[in-house]
Design a protein around this motif. Structure first.
Motif, short mmCIF file in Angstrom:
data_model
loop_
_atom_site.label_atom_id
_atom_site.label_comp_id
_atom_site.label_asym_id
_atom_site.label_seq_id
_atom_site.Cartn_x
_atom_site.Cartn_y
_atom_site.Cartn_z
N ALA A 51 41.84 0.26 -33.41
CA ALA A 51 42.16 -1.17 -33.54
C ALA A 51 42.21 -1.58 -35.01
N ALA A 52 41.27 -1.08 -35.79
CA ALA A 52 41.26 -1.42 -37.22
C ALA A 52 42.49 -0.86 -37.91
N TYR A 53 42.88 0.36 -37.55
CA TYR A 53 44.08 0.94 -38.15
C TYR A 53 45.32 0.14 -37.75
N ARG A 54 45.39 -0.26 -36.48
CA ARG A 54 46.56 -1.01 -36.01
C ARG A 54 46.70 -2.31 -36.80
N ARG A 55 45.59 -3.00 -37.02
CA ARG A 55 45.65 -4.25 -37.78
C ARG A 55 46.13 -4.01 -39.21
N SER A 56 45.64 -2.96 -39.84
CA SER A 56 46.08 -2.63 -41.20
C SER A 56 47.55 -2.24 -41.22
N ASP A 57 47.96 -1.47 -40.23
CA ASP A 57 49.35 -1.01 -40.15
C ASP A 57 50.30 -2.19 -39.97
N VAL A 76 58.88 -6.77 -19.80
CA VAL A 76 58.26 -5.99 -18.73
C VAL A 76 56.80 -6.38 -18.54
N ASP A 77 56.28 -6.03 -17.38
CA ASP A 77 54.85 -6.11 -17.12
C ASP A 77 54.22 -4.91 -17.82
N ILE A 78 53.75 -5.11 -19.04
CA ILE A 78 53.34 -3.99 -19.87
C ILE A 78 52.10 -3.29 -19.33
N LEU A 79 51.22 -4.00 -18.64
CA LEU A 79 50.04 -3.34 -18.09
C LEU A 79 50.42 -2.35 -16.99
N THR A 80 51.45 -2.67 -16.22
CA THR A 80 51.94 -1.72 -15.22
C THR A 80 52.58 -0.51 -15.90
N VAL A 81 53.33 -0.75 -16.96
CA VAL A 81 53.92 0.35 -17.73
C VAL A 81 52.82 1.26 -18.30
N PHE A 82 51.79 0.65 -18.88
CA PHE A 82 50.68 1.43 -19.42
C PHE A 82 50.01 2.26 -18.32
N ALA A 83 49.79 1.63 -17.17
CA ALA A 83 49.11 2.33 -16.08
C ALA A 83 49.93 3.52 -15.58
N GLU A 84 51.24 3.33 -15.44
CA GLU A 84 52.10 4.40 -14.94
C GLU A 84 52.18 5.56 -15.93
N SER A 85 52.10 5.27 -17.22
CA SER A 85 52.22 6.31 -18.25
C SER A 85 50.86 6.80 -18.74
N GLN A 86 49.78 6.27 -18.14
CA GLN A 86 48.41 6.63 -18.54
C GLN A 86 48.17 6.37 -20.03
N THR A 87 48.72 5.24 -20.49
CA THR A 87 48.56 4.82 -21.88
C THR A 87 47.42 3.80 -21.98
N THR A 88 46.56 3.96 -22.97
CA THR A 88 45.49 2.99 -23.19
C THR A 88 46.07 1.73 -23.84
N PRO A 89 45.90 0.56 -23.22
CA PRO A 89 46.40 -0.67 -23.83
C PRO A 89 45.77 -0.88 -25.21
N PRO A 90 46.51 -1.44 -26.16
CA PRO A 90 45.96 -1.66 -27.50
C PRO A 90 44.63 -2.40 -27.50
N ALA A 91 44.49 -3.39 -26.63
CA ALA A 91 43.25 -4.17 -26.61
C ALA A 91 42.05 -3.37 -26.15
N LYS A 92 42.28 -2.20 -25.53
CA LYS A 92 41.18 -1.37 -25.05
C LYS A 92 41.01 -0.10 -25.88
N GLN A 93 41.74 0.01 -26.97
CA GLN A 93 41.59 1.17 -27.83
C GLN A 93 40.27 1.11 -28.60
#
Length: 200
Positions: free
Chosen positions: A60-66, A38-55
Motif C-alpha cells: 500500500a505504501a509503495y502504491r501511494r508513492s507510485d 465493471v464490478d471490480i470485486l467480482t473481477v478480483f475474485a474470479e482472478s484470485q487478485t488481492t484488492p488494493p485495499a487489502k494488500q
C-alpha cells in the motif's frame, strides 16, 4: 476505425492517472473507446487478485508513492489517500453505463468521476454526488439516475463484468486492442503501438 475496450473501476486510482493520456491516444490514432465499467470485486475474485485495499502495508505504501510519481509526471492533482476510498462503485458504474446507452460519449463523465475521488475528496457512492458530476459535464444527472436504477442497466454492468473476466482482465484499468490485453495505465505505450498496428 480501431477500437480500445477499456475495462475499469470508477474508483481506480490508476484509471484516473491514465484517463487523459488514454483520450489523447485515442484521438491520435482515430480510435473509438468502448467504456466498460465493471464490478471490480467480482473481477478480483474470479482472478484470485488481492484488492488494493487489502494488500499489505508495504504494498500500500509503495502504491501511494507510485501514484504520486505518476501524478507529478502527468501534472495531475492527487490525494494518494482519499477519504472516500475504497467505496461502493456500483452506482457510478451504472451512471456511466446509463450515459453510454443513451448515446452520450461518457469520456468526460468517466474523468469527472475518477477525479472526484482522487483529486476532489468526493464520495462517488452518493447518487447526489454522481448527479452533480453529470451536470458539470453537461448531462441531465437526474434523468441518468432514473435510468441507472433500472434492471436493464444493472444487467449491463453484469455483462461488462462477465466480458472482462472472459477477456482475462484481473485489474483496473485494462485495455483490449485487436484482441490483445494490456493491464495498467503504464502500458499505454503498448496500447499506442497496437493501435498503430491494427490501424495500418
Amino acid at each position: 476505425m480501431p477500437e480500445i475496450v477499456c475495462f475499469f473501476s470508477p474508483q481506480s486510482g490508476y484509471a484516473y492517472l491514465g484517463h487523459d493520456r488514454l483520450l489523447a491516444l485515442a484521438a491520435q490514432h482515430g480510435a473509438k473507446i468502448r467504456w466498460r465499467p465493471v464490478d471490480i470485486l467480482t473481477v478480483f475474485a474470479e482472478s484470485q487478485t488481492t484488492p488494493p485495499a487489502k494488500q499489505s502495508p508495504i504494498r500500500a505504501a509503495y502504491r501511494r508513492s507510485d501514484m504520486a510519481r505518476f501524478a507529478k509526471l502527468r501534472s495531475l492533482p492527487l490525494n494518494p489517500s482519499p477519504p472516500f476510498w475504497p467505496t461502493q462503485s456500483a452506482p457510478a458504474c451504472r451512471m456511466i453505463i446509463a450515459a453510454d446507452v443513451t448515446g452520450h460519449d461518457p469520456a468526460n463523465y468517466v474523468g469527472a468521476v475518477l477525479k472526484a475521488i482522487w483529486a476532489r475528496d468526493l464520495d462517488i457512492s452518493s447518487i447526489e454526488t454522481l448527479i452533480s458530476l453529470a451536470g458539470e459535464v453537461g448531462f441531465d444527472g437526474a434523468d441518468l439516475a432514473r435510468l441507472a436504477a433500472t434492471p436493464a442497466i444493472q444487467a449491463k454492468l453484469q455483462e461488462h463484468t462477465a466480458e472482462a473476466i472472459a477477456a482475462g482482465v484481473f485489474g483496473s484499468p485494462s485495455y483490449v486492442v485487436g484482441g490483445e490485453l494490456f493491464w495498467g495505465q503504464d502500458r499505454l505505450d503498448f496500447v499506442s503501438a497496437k493501435l498503430a498496428e491494427v490501424g495500418s
